[in-house]
Design a protein around this motif. Structure first.
Motif, PDB file in Angstrom:
ATOM      1  N   CYS A   1     -28.722   9.993  -3.466  1.00 27.31           N
ATOM      2  CA  CYS A   1     -29.437  10.408  -2.258  1.00 27.31           C
ATOM      3  C   CYS A   1     -30.242   9.265  -1.656  1.00 27.31           C
ATOM      4  O   CYS A   1     -30.723   8.385  -2.370  1.00 27.31           O
ATOM      5  CB  CYS A   1     -30.383  11.552  -2.579  1.00 27.31           C
ATOM      6  SG  CYS A   1     -29.578  13.000  -3.272  1.00 27.31           S
ATOM      7  N   THR A   2     -30.404   9.341  -0.353  1.00 28.39           N
ATOM      8  CA  THR A   2     -31.266   8.427   0.392  1.00 28.39           C
ATOM      9  C   THR A   2     -32.064   9.244   1.390  1.00 28.39           C
ATOM     10  O   THR A   2     -31.505  10.079   2.100  1.00 28.39           O
ATOM     11  CB  THR A   2     -30.429   7.385   1.171  1.00 28.39           C
ATOM     12  OG1 THR A   2     -29.611   6.671   0.262  1.00 28.39           O
ATOM     13  CG2 THR A   2     -31.324   6.415   1.928  1.00 28.39           C
ATOM     14  N   SER A   3     -33.378   9.010   1.441  1.00 30.47           N
ATOM     15  CA  SER A   3     -34.232   9.627   2.452  1.00 30.47           C
ATOM     16  C   SER A   3     -35.058   8.540   3.114  1.00 30.47           C
ATOM     17  O   SER A   3     -35.574   7.644   2.437  1.00 30.47           O
ATOM     18  CB  SER A   3     -35.166  10.664   1.837  1.00 30.47           C
ATOM     19  OG  SER A   3     -34.456  11.813   1.456  1.00 30.47           O
TER      20      SER A   3
ATOM     21  N   ILE B   1     -22.911  16.855   9.037  1.00 28.25           N
ATOM     22  CA  ILE B   1     -24.015  16.212   9.733  1.00 28.25           C
ATOM     23  C   ILE B   1     -24.800  17.266  10.506  1.00 28.25           C
ATOM     24  O   ILE B   1     -24.238  17.977  11.336  1.00 28.25           O
ATOM     25  CB  ILE B   1     -23.508  15.118  10.691  1.00 28.25           C
ATOM     26  CG1 ILE B   1     -22.742  14.046   9.902  1.00 28.25           C
ATOM     27  CG2 ILE B   1     -24.671  14.495  11.460  1.00 28.25           C
ATOM     28  CD1 ILE B   1     -22.008  13.046  10.771  1.00 28.25           C
TER      29      ILE B   1
ATOM     30  N   THR C   1     -34.509  10.961   7.925  1.00 28.15           N
ATOM     31  CA  THR C   1     -33.101  11.144   7.552  1.00 28.15           C
ATOM     32  C   THR C   1     -33.017  11.512   6.075  1.00 28.15           C
ATOM     33  O   THR C   1     -33.904  11.196   5.284  1.00 28.15           O
ATOM     34  CB  THR C   1     -32.247   9.872   7.761  1.00 28.15           C
ATOM     35  OG1 THR C   1     -32.666   8.861   6.825  1.00 28.15           O
ATOM     36  CG2 THR C   1     -32.333   9.350   9.186  1.00 28.15           C
ATOM     37  N   HIS C   2     -31.910  12.181   5.746  1.00 25.87           N
ATOM     38  CA  HIS C   2     -31.594  12.459   4.336  1.00 25.87           C
ATOM     39  C   HIS C   2     -30.081  12.497   4.211  1.00 25.87           C
ATOM     40  O   HIS C   2     -29.397  13.083   5.039  1.00 25.87           O
ATOM     41  CB  HIS C   2     -32.188  13.795   3.887  1.00 25.87           C
ATOM     42  CG  HIS C   2     -31.852  14.127   2.470  1.00 25.87           C
ATOM     43  ND1 HIS C   2     -32.381  13.434   1.401  1.00 25.87           N
ATOM     44  CD2 HIS C   2     -31.019  15.049   1.954  1.00 25.87           C
ATOM     45  CE1 HIS C   2     -31.894  13.937   0.281  1.00 25.87           C
ATOM     46  NE2 HIS C   2     -31.057  14.919   0.584  1.00 25.87           N
ATOM     47  N   GLN C   3     -29.573  11.855   3.156  1.00 23.44           N
ATOM     48  CA  GLN C   3     -28.132  11.791   2.924  1.00 23.44           C
ATOM     49  C   GLN C   3     -27.854  12.062   1.453  1.00 23.44           C
ATOM     50  O   GLN C   3     -28.595  11.589   0.591  1.00 23.44           O
ATOM     51  CB  GLN C   3     -27.606  10.399   3.334  1.00 23.44           C
ATOM     52  CG  GLN C   3     -26.127  10.191   3.138  1.00 23.44           C
ATOM     53  CD  GLN C   3     -25.787   9.697   1.757  1.00 23.44           C
ATOM     54  OE1 GLN C   3     -26.553   8.984   1.136  1.00 23.44           O
ATOM     55  NE2 GLN C   3     -24.634  10.076   1.269  1.00 23.44           N
ATOM     56  N   GLN C   4     -26.792  12.820   1.172  1.00 22.91           N
ATOM     57  CA  GLN C   4     -26.386  13.100  -0.207  1.00 22.91           C
ATOM     58  C   GLN C   4     -24.917  12.781  -0.392  1.00 22.91           C
ATOM     59  O   GLN C   4     -24.077  13.204   0.412  1.00 22.91           O
ATOM     60  CB  GLN C   4     -26.580  14.581  -0.549  1.00 22.91           C
ATOM     61  CG  GLN C   4     -27.990  15.052  -0.527  1.00 22.91           C
ATOM     62  CD  GLN C   4     -28.094  16.545  -0.813  1.00 22.91           C
ATOM     63  OE1 GLN C   4     -27.143  17.179  -1.278  1.00 22.91           O
ATOM     64  NE2 GLN C   4     -29.260  17.117  -0.529  1.00 22.91           N
ATOM     65  N   THR C   5     -24.616  12.051  -1.462  1.00 19.04           N
ATOM     66  CA  THR C   5     -23.242  11.800  -1.866  1.00 19.04           C
ATOM     67  C   THR C   5     -23.046  12.480  -3.221  1.00 19.04           C
ATOM     68  O   THR C   5     -23.592  12.017  -4.227  1.00 19.04           O
ATOM     69  CB  THR C   5     -22.958  10.292  -1.997  1.00 19.04           C
ATOM     70  OG1 THR C   5     -23.221   9.663  -0.746  1.00 19.04           O
ATOM     71  CG2 THR C   5     -21.504  10.045  -2.409  1.00 19.04           C
TER      72      THR C   5
ATOM     73  N   PHE D   1     -29.580  15.011   8.831  1.00 20.76           N
ATOM     74  CA  PHE D   1     -29.176  15.201   7.446  1.00 20.76           C
ATOM     75  C   PHE D   1     -27.664  15.000   7.354  1.00 20.76           C
ATOM     76  O   PHE D   1     -26.932  15.535   8.190  1.00 20.76           O
ATOM     77  CB  PHE D   1     -29.503  16.617   6.973  1.00 20.76           C
ATOM     78  CG  PHE D   1     -30.975  16.901   6.872  1.00 20.76           C
ATOM     79  CD1 PHE D   1     -31.570  17.036   5.627  1.00 20.76           C
ATOM     80  CD2 PHE D   1     -31.762  17.050   8.003  1.00 20.76           C
ATOM     81  CE1 PHE D   1     -32.925  17.315   5.525  1.00 20.76           C
ATOM     82  CE2 PHE D   1     -33.116  17.319   7.905  1.00 20.76           C
ATOM     83  CZ  PHE D   1     -33.706  17.451   6.668  1.00 20.76           C
ATOM     84  N   VAL D   2     -27.215  14.264   6.351  1.00 17.63           N
ATOM     85  CA  VAL D   2     -25.786  14.092   6.087  1.00 17.63           C
ATOM     86  C   VAL D   2     -25.548  14.692   4.709  1.00 17.63           C
ATOM     87  O   VAL D   2     -25.973  14.137   3.697  1.00 17.63           O
ATOM     88  CB  VAL D   2     -25.365  12.612   6.127  1.00 17.63           C
ATOM     89  CG1 VAL D   2     -23.870  12.479   5.856  1.00 17.63           C
ATOM     90  CG2 VAL D   2     -25.743  11.977   7.463  1.00 17.63           C
ATOM     91  N   LEU D   3     -24.881  15.858   4.718  1.00 14.03           N
ATOM     92  CA  LEU D   3     -24.717  16.638   3.496  1.00 14.03           C
ATOM     93  C   LEU D   3     -23.244  16.859   3.181  1.00 14.03           C
ATOM     94  O   LEU D   3     -22.386  16.737   4.058  1.00 14.03           O
ATOM     95  CB  LEU D   3     -25.436  17.981   3.660  1.00 14.03           C
ATOM     96  CG  LEU D   3     -26.931  17.854   3.988  1.00 14.03           C
ATOM     97  CD1 LEU D   3     -27.506  19.197   4.379  1.00 14.03           C
ATOM     98  CD2 LEU D   3     -27.682  17.272   2.804  1.00 14.03           C
TER      99      LEU D   3
END
Length: 115
Positions: free
Chosen positions: A93-95, A40, A108-112, A32-34
């Motif tokens: 977001c991207t997952s 991370i 994976t999961h990322q939030q900007t 996860f990138v939060l």
């Protein structure tokens, strides 16, 4: 289209259900990138982080995009989420999900954040 609907439902559950539910739908060493200060996180560390473990009351996912190649699928969207008495959280977001022998798991999961 069935796969896309299934994954969008799972994605909403990641936001709104408890950490135990999310853990069961997540690959063992998922990343996860939060936003700061979480940063991370990998594996179980993601579910110990207070900002991750606390669920959202509601989430709206707009600007949805879905793509799939073989056993990998990617969701991209704009999230507007609410919880408690804090301002609405907005993020891009991207997952990424992997089909692990018939079971979709979040890899994976990322939030900007936008605010």
């Amino acid at each position: 289209m069935k796969t896309a609907n299934t994954l969008w439902d799972m994605e909403e559950h990641f936001w709104t259900r408890g950490a135990d539910s999310a853990r069961h739908m997540t690959a063992k060493d998922a990343v996860f990138v939060l936003p700061y200060p979480a940063g991370i996180l990998q594996g179980d560390a993601a579910f110990r982080e207070a900002d991750v473990a606390q669920r959202w009351r509601s989430v709206e996912m707009s600007e949805r995009h879905f793509t799939q190649q073989d056993n990998i699928a990617v969701l991209v969207y704009h999230a507007s989420a609410e919880r408690g008495d804090v301002p609405i959280y907005q993020a891009l977001c991207t997952s990424t999900y992997v089909d692990d022998d018939g079971t979709w798991l979040r890899l994976t999961h990322q939030q900007t954040p936008l605010n």
